[in-house]
Design a protein around this motif. Sequence first.
Motif, PDB file in Angstrom:
ATOM      1  N   ARG B  60     -89.840  70.786 102.880  1.00 48.89           N
ATOM      2  CA  ARG B  60     -89.693  71.792 103.953  1.00 48.89           C
ATOM      3  C   ARG B  60     -90.998  72.565 104.167  1.00 48.89           C
ATOM      4  NH1 ARG B  60     -85.369  74.904 101.578  1.00 48.89           N
ATOM      5  NH2 ARG B  60     -85.787  76.506 103.128  1.00 48.89           N
ATOM      6  N   ILE B  61     -91.617  72.960 103.043  1.00 46.98           N
ATOM      7  CA  ILE B  61     -92.891  73.694 103.191  1.00 46.98           C
ATOM      8  C   ILE B  61     -93.941  72.808 103.857  1.00 46.98           C
ATOM      9  CG2 ILE B  61     -94.873  74.617 101.897  1.00 46.98           C
ATOM     10  CD1 ILE B  61     -92.954  75.881  99.971  1.00 46.98           C
ATOM     11  N   SER B  62     -93.958  71.525 103.448  1.00 45.25           N
ATOM     12  CA  SER B  62     -94.965  70.609 104.005  1.00 45.25           C
ATOM     13  C   SER B  62     -94.734  70.397 105.493  1.00 45.25           C
ATOM     14  CB  SER B  62     -94.919  69.263 103.279  1.00 45.25           C
ATOM     15  OG  SER B  62     -95.064  69.465 101.904  1.00 45.25           O
ATOM     16  N   VAL B  63     -93.462  70.192 105.864  1.00 55.80           N
ATOM     17  CA  VAL B  63     -93.156  69.982 107.284  1.00 55.80           C
ATOM     18  C   VAL B  63     -93.468  71.257 108.071  1.00 55.80           C
ATOM     19  CG1 VAL B  63     -91.280  69.636 108.950  1.00 55.80           C
ATOM     20  CG2 VAL B  63     -91.441  68.178 106.929  1.00 55.80           C
ATOM     21  N   ALA B  64     -93.043  72.401 107.530  1.00 55.78           N
ATOM     22  CA  ALA B  64     -93.263  73.664 108.250  1.00 55.78           C
ATOM     23  C   ALA B  64     -94.751  73.934 108.423  1.00 55.78           C
ATOM     24  CB  ALA B  64     -92.589  74.817 107.505  1.00 55.78           C
ATOM     25  N   SER B  65     -95.524  73.767 107.332  1.00 57.44           N
ATOM     26  CA  SER B  65     -96.951  74.092 107.448  1.00 57.44           C
ATOM     27  C   SER B  65     -97.674  73.037 108.296  1.00 57.44           C
ATOM     28  CB  SER B  65     -97.604  74.245 106.075  1.00 57.44           C
ATOM     29  OG  SER B  65     -97.772  72.985 105.468  1.00 57.44           O
ATOM     30  N   LEU B 149     -97.498  80.195 104.933  1.00 56.33           N
ATOM     31  CA  LEU B 149     -98.568  80.975 105.575  1.00 56.33           C
ATOM     32  C   LEU B 149     -99.923  80.690 104.912  1.00 56.33           C
ATOM     33  CD1 LEU B 149     -99.059  83.317 107.669  1.00 56.33           C
ATOM     34  CD2 LEU B 149     -98.946  84.865 105.718  1.00 56.33           C
ATOM     35  N   VAL B 150     -99.916  80.659 103.572  1.00 57.71           N
ATOM     36  CA  VAL B 150    -101.171  80.415 102.847  1.00 57.71           C
ATOM     37  C   VAL B 150    -101.687  79.004 103.154  1.00 57.71           C
ATOM     38  CG1 VAL B 150    -102.245  80.237 100.568  1.00 57.71           C
ATOM     39  CG2 VAL B 150    -100.580  82.048 101.022  1.00 57.71           C
ATOM     40  N   TYR B 151    -100.777  78.027 103.153  1.00 50.14           N
ATOM     41  CA  TYR B 151    -101.188  76.642 103.451  1.00 50.14           C
ATOM     42  C   TYR B 151    -101.801  76.528 104.849  1.00 50.14           C
ATOM     43  CZ  TYR B 151     -98.873  74.543  99.375  1.00 50.14           C
ATOM     44  OH  TYR B 151     -98.517  74.184  98.112  1.00 50.14           O
ATOM     45  N   LEU B 152    -101.274  77.353 105.774  1.00 53.35           N
ATOM     46  CA  LEU B 152    -101.787  77.293 107.153  1.00 53.35           C
ATOM     47  C   LEU B 152    -103.281  77.578 107.201  1.00 53.35           C
ATOM     48  CD1 LEU B 152     -99.024  78.896 109.375  1.00 53.35           C
ATOM     49  CD2 LEU B 152     -99.815  76.537 109.348  1.00 53.35           C
ATOM     50  N   GLY B 214     -99.037  67.512  98.500  1.00 54.00           N
ATOM     51  CA  GLY B 214     -99.726  67.268  97.237  1.00 54.00           C
ATOM     52  C   GLY B 214    -100.458  68.480  96.689  1.00 54.00           C
ATOM     53  N   ALA B 215    -100.498  69.570  97.489  1.00 52.69           N
ATOM     54  CA  ALA B 215    -101.281  70.731  97.066  1.00 52.69           C
ATOM     55  C   ALA B 215    -100.640  71.364  95.838  1.00 52.69           C
ATOM     56  CB  ALA B 215    -101.364  71.738  98.200  1.00 52.69           C
ATOM     57  N   VAL B 216    -101.402  71.492  94.755  1.00 51.46           N
ATOM     58  CA  VAL B 216    -100.827  72.106  93.560  1.00 51.46           C
ATOM     59  C   VAL B 216    -101.600  73.357  93.154  1.00 51.46           C
ATOM     60  CG1 VAL B 216    -102.105  70.533  92.014  1.00 51.46           C
ATOM     61  CG2 VAL B 216    -100.092  71.746  91.173  1.00 51.46           C
ATOM     62  N   SER B 228     -90.359  76.885  92.826  1.00 51.95           N
ATOM     63  CA  SER B 228     -90.286  75.539  92.256  1.00 51.95           C
ATOM     64  C   SER B 228     -90.522  74.459  93.290  1.00 51.95           C
ATOM     65  CB  SER B 228     -88.910  75.329  91.615  1.00 51.95           C
ATOM     66  OG  SER B 228     -88.930  75.822  90.329  1.00 51.95           O
ATOM     67  N   ILE B 229     -91.799  74.188  93.574  1.00 49.97           N
ATOM     68  CA  ILE B 229     -92.088  73.032  94.417  1.00 49.97           C
ATOM     69  C   ILE B 229     -92.475  71.877  93.489  1.00 49.97           C
ATOM     70  CG2 ILE B 229     -92.745  74.425  96.407  1.00 49.97           C
ATOM     71  CD1 ILE B 229     -95.679  73.810  95.678  1.00 49.97           C
TER      72      ILE B 229
END
Lengths: 353, 279
Positions: B60-65, B149-152, B214-216, B228-229
């Motif tokens: 979800r985070i990946s799709v959203a960002s 937001l940070v990933y953006l 893949g961002a860790v 928990s991603i």
Amino acid sequence: MSFLEIEHLEKSFGSVRVVKDFNLPIEKGEFVSLLGPSGCGKTTVLRMVAGFETPSTGSIRIDGRDVVSLRPNQRNIGMVFQSYALFPNLTVAQNVAFGLKVKGVKVADRTARVAEMLRLIGLEGYDDRYPFQLSGGQQQRVALARALAVQPQVLLLDEPLSALDAKIRVSLREEIRDIQRRLAITTIFVTHDQEEALSISDRVVVMNGGVAEQVGQPFEIYNRPSTRFVAEFVGTLNLIEARVLDRDSGRIGIGSREASLGRPLTSDRLTLGIRPEALTLGRAADRDMVLEGRIDDVHFLGSVIRIQATVAGERVMLDTFNRPGTPPPAPGQAAEFSVHPEDLLVLEGERSP
Amino acid sequence: MPLAWLGMVPFTLFAVLFLILPTMNIVVGAFQTPDGTPTFRNVLNLFQPSILSAYWISIRISVASALAGCLIGFAMAAAITLGGLPQWIRGPLLTFSGVASNFAGVPLAFAFLATLGRLGLVTVILKDWFGINIYGLGFNLLSFWGLTLVYLFFQIPLMILIITPALDGLKKEWREAAEILGASGPQYWRMVALPILLPSLLGTFALLFANAFGAVATAYALTGSSLSIVPIVLFAQIRGDVLQDPHLGYALAFGMIVVTGIANGIYVWLRARTERWTR
């Protein structure tokens, strides 16, 4: 009033005036070419007619209606671009149908019109091909069909043949002219190729520095250029400086020879313009002006022999037809050339008399 | 010819040693017990609620960002290419995008904590000067939307970098041809521009998705283990604390490869459908 009326059209980009007081009435069904070197303003005039550029001043009326304030999609104009500009994601049929689709024409009518257009350009059966599957000439024919499908009042052709190879260029220009005649559609054709302009136009507008230097039929433009620029730009022209010996009788001196133009002259020096085909090697019985010179080079081109020579200190070029019984002259030999006074273009200062 | 092959050697060695061999090691390890016997237990262990939810929140985070990155980045790239903004904006924006698209990990996390954390500069200014308490309004940097937001911050510039050349490739004549045939602006975009751009848009979306998935380092530096991603769960399995189960870690990584593989499969399939018209 003409069908398409361009009056006092001006266009400036910043402080640069690229089109200056341009006037051109075009009759319905007429094919008019704008001819000139790059940067002469011909494309800018076309783009103002299309609505992609806004004139600084002046008016453009189509069928009595001023279109200057209309957007391009409100003008009912068809346009063909130099780079074809086919939509790469659409098939041939979808490209041709594009204008009809955005106008909301029913599918059945659209299909019929597309078939009719593809028949017109000789590309039946190409409906489902994509532009990348077509040659340049085929793409430009599709672009023409796409422009004509919406039945525009005016067709604009922006150097449509420039990107094609020489052979296709000649056949497609004849095809374009043929279709234009059949549909009797008012057409403006922009080109820098004089042969193209002369061969297919009802009238040619020769442009230079944003100004229409001369408007006329191809025969008139070629044989009776009204300015030095037109004389030099259209066709090949040999220029020979002459001294005026007697203004009233029109006697002039070229090198060591004298000749008469048979008309009064206004200045003391002038330039004679002679088309290559007007200059004859040797002394022709019916030509009374004889010039002396030397053959520099001879190019045998098959049906035509192109000769380069020096006459009165100027390099000139003349074309003669090949005759099997007459071998071409040898370079280096002295020769006489003759020209009929009526075939001379007399360039006195800016304008010929 | 042999010299030409020699040119290929250094990076091929790199790729084999640090991409292909580790990947194979992961895939094999995912189907082995610690003593090397073949098993499906590691993979089956993925199907427990906590791990499934980790995958789900990661996706979800990946799709959203990726979606937000695509939309915002596209708007910015369109503004500099087609929007008629002054030419001088383009160079600096692209240079900045080049830097920002690589800005990740601890520095990025710190930058956001220092500005939008509970005591971050922007949080405090908003609260003290404008009376807006963003945390009181439900915002939390250490949450789904916070991490998105940070990933953006690197997703948007990445989109700008990739889509700008594609937008430059839209010929002015296409727009003019559509316009003179009677099309409005939206019609041109719907029927011509967007279909032409679609393969590039899909490609960029797939890249942004993988980039976020893949961002860790960023996630770990920002949230520790509070969100928990998958990469964080995976990290917990291999770094050697009480949760350590390297082979479950292999299975988690294998699962990530599968998810990315499915995403890429969808991308390849869609791309083939959307670019029938290209060579």
